[in-house]
Write a protein that holds these residues in place. Structure first.
Motif, mmCIF file in Angstrom:
data_model
loop_
_atom_site.group_PDB
_atom_site.id
_atom_site.type_symbol
_atom_site.label_atom_id
_atom_site.label_comp_id
_atom_site.label_asym_id
_atom_site.label_seq_id
_atom_site.Cartn_x
_atom_site.Cartn_y
_atom_site.Cartn_z
ATOM 1 N N SER A 270 0.847 -1.177 0.000
ATOM 2 C CA SER A 270 0.000 0.000 0.000
ATOM 3 C C SER A 270 0.892 1.239 0.000
ATOM 4 O O SER A 270 1.978 1.228 0.602
ATOM 5 C CB SER A 270 -0.896 -0.003 1.246
ATOM 6 N N PRO A 271 0.466 2.307 -0.667
ATOM 7 C CA PRO A 271 1.302 3.518 -0.676
ATOM 8 C C PRO A 271 1.579 4.064 0.719
ATOM 9 O O PRO A 271 2.664 4.561 0.979
ATOM 10 C CB PRO A 271 0.476 4.498 -1.518
ATOM 11 N N VAL A 272 0.569 4.010 1.592
ATOM 12 C CA VAL A 272 0.722 4.546 2.951
ATOM 13 C C VAL A 272 0.411 3.438 3.944
ATOM 14 O O VAL A 272 -0.657 2.822 3.877
ATOM 15 C CB VAL A 272 -0.210 5.749 3.184
ATOM 16 N N VAL A 273 1.339 3.176 4.855
ATOM 17 C CA VAL A 273 1.166 2.149 5.883
ATOM 18 C C VAL A 273 1.379 2.784 7.244
ATOM 19 O O VAL A 273 2.315 3.567 7.443
ATOM 20 C CB VAL A 273 2.141 0.977 5.677
ATOM 21 N N ILE A 274 0.484 2.443 8.197
ATOM 22 C CA ILE A 274 0.591 2.929 9.570
ATOM 23 C C ILE A 274 0.746 1.727 10.495
ATOM 24 O O ILE A 274 -0.136 0.851 10.525
ATOM 25 C CB ILE A 274 -0.645 3.742 9.977
ATOM 26 N N LEU A 275 1.877 1.658 11.214
ATOM 27 C CA LEU A 275 2.032 0.668 12.282
ATOM 28 C C LEU A 275 1.441 1.293 13.538
ATOM 29 O O LEU A 275 2.060 2.139 14.186
ATOM 30 C CB LEU A 275 3.503 0.313 12.483
ATOM 31 N N ALA A 276 0.205 0.889 13.865
ATOM 32 C CA ALA A 276 -0.578 1.648 14.833
ATOM 33 C C ALA A 276 -0.274 1.306 16.280
ATOM 34 O O ALA A 276 -0.581 2.111 17.169
ATOM 35 C CB ALA A 276 -2.078 1.424 14.569
ATOM 36 N N ASP A 277 0.292 0.122 16.579
ATOM 37 C CA ASP A 277 0.550 -0.233 17.984
ATOM 38 C C ASP A 277 2.008 -0.647 18.171
ATOM 39 O O ASP A 277 2.316 -1.687 18.755
ATOM 40 C CB ASP A 277 -0.396 -1.337 18.450
ATOM 41 N N ALA A 278 2.899 0.199 17.693
ATOM 42 C CA ALA A 278 4.323 -0.110 17.775
ATOM 43 C C ALA A 278 4.861 -0.054 19.197
ATOM 44 O O ALA A 278 5.973 -0.532 19.449
ATOM 45 C CB ALA A 278 5.115 0.858 16.884
ATOM 46 N N CYS A 279 4.104 0.513 20.135
ATOM 47 C CA CYS A 279 4.577 0.610 21.515
ATOM 48 C C CYS A 279 4.225 -0.626 22.349
ATOM 49 O O CYS A 279 4.499 -0.649 23.553
ATOM 50 C CB CYS A 279 3.989 1.855 22.194
ATOM 51 N N ALA A 280 3.598 -1.644 21.755
ATOM 52 C CA ALA A 280 3.205 -2.828 22.510
ATOM 53 C C ALA A 280 4.436 -3.568 23.021
ATOM 54 O O ALA A 280 5.464 -3.663 22.335
ATOM 55 C CB ALA A 280 2.363 -3.742 21.633
ATOM 56 N N ASP A 281 4.346 -4.079 24.241
ATOM 57 C CA ASP A 281 5.454 -4.781 24.890
ATOM 58 C C ASP A 281 5.307 -6.280 24.633
ATOM 59 O O ASP A 281 4.348 -6.904 25.098
ATOM 60 C CB ASP A 281 5.434 -4.505 26.386
ATOM 61 N N PRO A 282 6.226 -6.906 23.901
ATOM 62 C CA PRO A 282 6.101 -8.348 23.645
ATOM 63 C C PRO A 282 6.292 -9.201 24.888
ATOM 64 O O PRO A 282 5.912 -10.374 24.897
ATOM 65 C CB PRO A 282 7.209 -8.603 22.617
ATOM 66 N N ASP A 283 6.883 -8.638 25.940
ATOM 67 C CA ASP A 283 7.099 -9.407 27.169
ATOM 68 C C ASP A 283 5.889 -9.382 28.092
ATOM 69 O O ASP A 283 5.885 -10.089 29.106
ATOM 70 C CB ASP A 283 8.314 -8.848 27.931
ATOM 71 N N ARG A 284 4.892 -8.572 27.758
ATOM 72 C CA ARG A 284 3.699 -8.504 28.599
ATOM 73 C C ARG A 284 2.782 -9.649 28.204
ATOM 74 O O ARG A 284 2.214 -9.681 27.132
ATOM 75 C CB ARG A 284 3.002 -7.161 28.423
ATOM 76 N N ARG A 285 2.622 -10.629 29.117
ATOM 77 C CA ARG A 285 1.971 -11.883 28.779
ATOM 78 C C ARG A 285 0.456 -11.747 28.767
ATOM 79 O O ARG A 285 -0.131 -11.073 29.604
ATOM 80 C CB ARG A 285 2.360 -12.963 29.798
#
Length: 625
Positions: A270-285
């Motif tokens: 897509s011409p424009v892509v938004i990574l909307a939840d880049a602040c999510a912590d992968p260590d948070r179970r």
């Protein structure tokens, strides 16, 4: 694509501010944090601003449109649904999440509430939900005013108290269908009938409601084909026991913003892509394997076990948890690569911080990795009117004029577009020439002899169909065999008589043209003749030549007319209708009509001036009831 003005933008993480104010959706979405709700609203405002003043896309050669924007999240959850809702509130076309259960969409819940009311109108909670749905459009205040202080069930109270005519007519129409309508008939009438449910649902809930509604209709059809006695009550029970999942085709052309998981976007661009939840912590179970549980592999198979503190875990579980965490971390970074490489020109990264983040993105989040990378590449923080600050790397997009398509989408729909189409003109009754007009020949009531004559005529017709293609030397033998073995004629004298008549007529040189190889047997024709009459019938023999059309009809009655003047009027009307229809089908060719009376046999050529006097007129034909 080195000539394209690409860019990567990192928005400052969203943190709940004191000036965000109240949220009218807080009551309905109270289980979601204010930060996530306000972040979704701000993201929707950003996209609305882009579409109001769209920047140019070099890869498309035009300004930005909704279908050029792809919003990616790590997993389906509250944020994805909120983004869809906020985009719709901003008037942005949005396709909805790429995958969801059919029981989840509000449009489906509203339609099921209508079915439940038809089945059980005394369910107060269900009726209240139906009244405030887009199908009836009541406000919460109107519902409270109509129901507060009542004694007994809500439906009798509303009916006795009286409410607006549209609501009463709609509710009564649902009840009227309860006893006879199948689930699909009920839903389609609700959506496309006077209640206009489809328009109301899409107008209130947005285009993303279209797929769930159509899937519900498909589910109703599936139920009707597989269930005996498909009642509304049985459909509700069947639907509640299942779990139908809607999967939208992400590559299908659609003039709308797309919201999907990074995993589901593999293979797309897509011409424009938004990574909307880049602040999510992968260590948070979370829950499930890889979350609060670990998978312990044994000889009997995998066993789920609770994760405990690291100092309380021993081998072999420790080694398996570490291997599982390592695989999950590798997948975490692979998904970041997938998400970034979906962008053709512009990549935007953002996210919201919760209380557990303590004001900064988690160390292992996508945001922290990209922030460090952009800083090392020389991208500086600059002021941003919506996000306070942002890191820009690459060419900054320049806003242009508003997209004309977006303006057209906001134009009110005219009233005529919602009015029912006028009824179509009823087509004329097909006219069968063989039954045209009254029989003018005086005949006694049917007797055994007359029935035998009718059967004889039927068998001769069948022989006339078969014998012309048979060599002359074999006609008698084959006709005899067919009458005995296929037609079931046991009387040998009758068989010999039928074979003799049929072979004599087919072999007669005067009939050579009609029974030649070029002639058609039992040829169906249909045409509209003068004054809108539809003629449809079957001609016994039809010969189509370059300059003329020859048609013949066989009459196998007990008597044959002695001359042309004695031909029954009913037969002339029939042939006149056939001849007129063929004039319309083959304009410019001469029509030759013949009547063959097999009792004589006698072949009569019907002149045009005789047929013209018997062409059927619309006033002579009984209209449809």
């Amino acid at each position: 694509h080195g000539d394209r003005p690409g860019s990567v933008t990192l928005w400052q993480p969203f943190v709940e501010a004191l000036d965000e104010g109240g949220d009218e959706q807080a009551g309905e979405e109270g289980w979601i944090s204010d930060t996530v709700r306000h972040y979704a609203a701000r993201l929707a405002r950003q996209i609305r601003g882009w579409l109001d003043e769209p920047f140019h896309l070099k890869s498309r050669g035009r300004p930005l449109r909704p279908e050029d924007i792809l919003i990616l999240v790590r997993r389906r959850g509250d944020l994805a649904s909120l983004i869809v809702a906020r985009l719709h509130a901003e008037g942005v076309s949005v396709a909805g999440v790429d995958r969801l259960l059919l029981t989840a969409p509000l449009a489906v819940k509203d339609l099921l509430a209508a079915i439940r009311f038809a089945v059980q109108p005394l369910d107060d909670l269900n009726l209240a939900a139906l009244l405030v749905s887009p199908l009836f459009g009541w406000t919460q205040e109107a519902l409270f005013e109509a129901s507060f202080g009542r004694e007994g069930a809500l439906w009798p109270h509303i009916r006795a108290r009286g409410c607006d005519a549209a609501t009463m007519a709609g509710l009564q129409s649902l009840l009227a269908m309860a006893d006879y309508a199948t689930p699909h008939q009920f839903l389609e009438t609700l959506l496309s009938g006077p209640l206009d449910g489809r328009r109301k649902l899409l107008e209130r809930l947005g285009p993303e409601a279209r797929d769930p509604v159509e899937e519900l209709l498909s589910a109703a059809l599936d139920f009707e084909t597989s269930a005996a006695g498909p009642s509304l009550q049985r459909f509700l029970d069947w639907f509640a026991r299942g779990s139908v999942e809607i999967v939208r085709d992400p590559s299908a052309p659609l003039d709308a913003v797309r919201v999907m998981t990074v995993h589901g976007s593999k293979g797309l661009q897509s011409p424009v892509v938004i990574l909307a939840d880049a602040c999510a912590d992968p260590d948070r179970r979370g829950g499930g394997f890889g979350g609060s549980f670990a998978r312990l592999e044994t000889e009997e198979g995998a066993i789920p076990v609770f994760r405990t503190r690291k100092d309380e875990v021993g081998d072999p579980l420790r080694a398996q948890i570490e291997a599982q965490d390592r695989l999950e971390r590798e997948e975490h970074w692979r998904l970041l690569y997938v998400g970034m490489t979906r962008a053709e020109e512009r990549l935007f990264i953002g996210g919201a911080l919760g209380p557990a983040d303590r004001g900064s993105p988690p160390a292992s989040s996508w945001y922290e990795a990209l922030d460090a990378t952009l800083g090392a590449m020389g991208a500086e923080w600059t002021d941003d009117p919506l996000w306070t600050r942002a890191r820009w790397f690459g060419a900054v997009p320049q806003a242009g004029k508003g997209d004309a398509r977006e303006a057209a989408a906001r134009t009110p729909v005219p009233d005529w577009a919602r009015s029912p189409a006028p009824p179509e003109a009823r087509p004329p009754r097909p006219l069968a020439p063989s039954s045209l007009g009254d029989e003018d020949v005086a005949d006694p009531p049917p007797s055994a002899t007359m029935r035998d004559a009718a059967e004889r005529g039927r068998l001769l017709h069948r022989l006339f169909e078969r014998l012309p293609d048979v060599p002359a030397a074999e006609r008698a033998v084959r006709a005899e065999r067919w009458l005995e073995q296929s037609a079931g004629v046991a009387d040998p004298d009758l068989r010999r008589a039928l074979v003799g008549d049929a072979c004599r007529i087919v072999a007669d040189p005067a009939h050579e043209e009609l029974f030649g190889p070029a002639a058609l047997a039992e040829a169906p024709i249909a045409a509209v003749i003068g004054e809108g009459l539809v003629v449809a019938g079957t001609v016994d023999r039809l010969l189509v030549l370059d300059d003329r059309i020859v048609l013949a009809d066989f009459k196998t009655g007990r008597r044959a007319p002695a001359s042309l003047d004695e031909v029954p009027v009913a037969h002339l009307r029939q042939m006149a209708a056939y001849a007129e229809a063929l004039r319309r089908i083959f304009p410019g060719r001469r029509i030759e009509a013949k009547l063959l009376y097999t009792a004589a046999p006698a072949l009569y050529d019907l002149p045009d001036n005789l047929l013209d006097r018997h062409i059927p007129r619309a006033r002579e034909v009984e209209p449809l009831p």
